[in-house]
Design a protein around this motif. Structure first.
Motif, PDB file in Angstrom:
ATOM      1  N   ASP A 201       5.851  -7.828  -3.756  1.00 57.14           N
ATOM      2  CA  ASP A 201       4.507  -7.642  -3.208  1.00 57.14           C
ATOM      3  C   ASP A 201       4.504  -7.085  -1.791  1.00 57.14           C
ATOM      4  OD1 ASP A 201       3.460  -8.576  -5.551  1.00 57.14           O
ATOM      5  OD2 ASP A 201       3.149 -10.633  -4.822  1.00 57.14           O
ATOM      6  N   GLU A 205       2.538  -3.683  -0.777  1.00 56.12           N
ATOM      7  CA  GLU A 205       1.442  -3.642   0.198  1.00 56.12           C
ATOM      8  C   GLU A 205       1.709  -2.621   1.292  1.00 56.12           C
ATOM      9  OE1 GLU A 205       1.074  -7.644   1.505  1.00 56.12           O
ATOM     10  OE2 GLU A 205       0.300  -8.384  -0.425  1.00 56.12           O
ATOM     11  N   GLU A 208       1.041   0.822  -0.204  1.00 53.87           N
ATOM     12  CA  GLU A 208      -0.397   1.070  -0.335  1.00 53.87           C
ATOM     13  C   GLU A 208      -1.022   1.436   1.008  1.00 53.87           C
ATOM     14  OE1 GLU A 208      -1.695  -2.576  -2.105  1.00 53.87           O
ATOM     15  OE2 GLU A 208      -1.574  -1.778  -4.149  1.00 53.87           O
ATOM     16  N   ARG A 216      -4.319   2.825  -2.365  1.00 51.63           N
ATOM     17  CA  ARG A 216      -3.727   2.026  -3.444  1.00 51.63           C
ATOM     18  C   ARG A 216      -2.687   2.896  -4.136  1.00 51.63           C
ATOM     19  NH1 ARG A 216      -5.432   4.264  -8.080  1.00 51.63           N
ATOM     20  NH2 ARG A 216      -7.483   5.269  -8.175  1.00 51.63           N
TER      21      ARG A 216
END
Length: 252
Positions: A201, A205, A208, A216
């Protein structure tokens, strides 16, 4: 080009971009011949209606010819999509030594030679078919990457292979114009594929946040929609289209 009632060949069809593309093309009425490695097909499990997966290596001429032999004359091959590829990461010089030469060769073999192998054999099949109502025989869509233009640290093999795909796009389109076959390439940015999910994750992130808009990751289904648009847009030819949310990759 109308995809209804035609055949489409998709490589790398068991996962990621290829799976999303195969699914959408089947929904649009095409019979999909999907190619992937045996292990990937086994992991993929059951496929949707209209999609048949065949275990084959894109660099293997005989295997690709065998797959193309499944094209039904009543449903001509109108679209071939090259999604198969690998993305190793290794610096030219590191604490472990120099970049492995065989890894470099293998990356070019799969990403560039494999793409060309499918392109030439699919074009051969298309050229032997009667044209459609608009006088076209087929469309070939290859997959490059924005790494072809802005390769990051550790991407020398990957970037070289994808730059080769970009480089042959206009020449292939010109070569095949007399056969009424179009050739385009998609250069995706960062796409939310199973391979990327393994990074965690925190990395996701950060990736993104680096994309201007939309901020995104791209979705495989968006790549598939672009493939369908290229197929259906009869004036798109010899073009490499970036699908990256305006991202320009930093060195690392």
């Amino acid at each position: 080009m109308n995809l209804q009632g035609t055949t489409a060949l998709v490589t790398g069809a068991a996962s990621g971009l290829g799976a999303a593309t195969a699914t959408l093309l089947a929904e649009r009425g095409a019979t999909v011949i999907g190619i992937d490695l045996a292990a990937a097909i086994e992991r993929a499990g059951e496929q949707a209606d209209g999609i048949g997966l065949i275990a084959a290596d894109v660099t293997d001429e005989a295997a690709i010819r065998t797959a193309l032999g499944r094209v039904d004359g009543a449903r001509p091959l109108r679209l071939a999509v090259n999604c198969a590829g690998i993305g190793p990461a290794e610096r030219i010089l590191s604490s472990k030594g120099t970049h492995d030469l065989e890894l470099f060769r293998r990356t070019l073999d799969v990403n560039l030679v494999g793409t060309f192998n499918v392109l030439r054999l699919a074009a051969e099949t298309m050229a032997g078919q009667a044209p459609d109502a608009c006088g076209d025989r087929g469309v070939i869509v290859n997959t490059a990457s924005i790494a072809a233009f802005e390769g990051q640290v550790g991407q020398v093999a990957y970037s070289a292979s994808k730059a080769g795909v970009v480089g042959m796009t206009i020449t292939a389109a010109r070569d095949l114009a007399r056969n009424r076959i179009r050739v385009c390439t998609i250069a995706p940015g960062i796409v939310d594929t199973p391979m990327l999910a393994a990074l965690g994750d925190e990395v996701r992130e950060a990736l993104e946040a680096s994309i201007p808009h939309p901020q995104r990751l791209a979705e495989p289904a968006e790549y598939a929609k672009l493939v369908a648009m290229i197929a259906e847009h009869d004036y798109l030819n010899g073009e490499t289209i970036r699908m990256d949310g305006a991202l320009r990759m930093p060195p690392q």
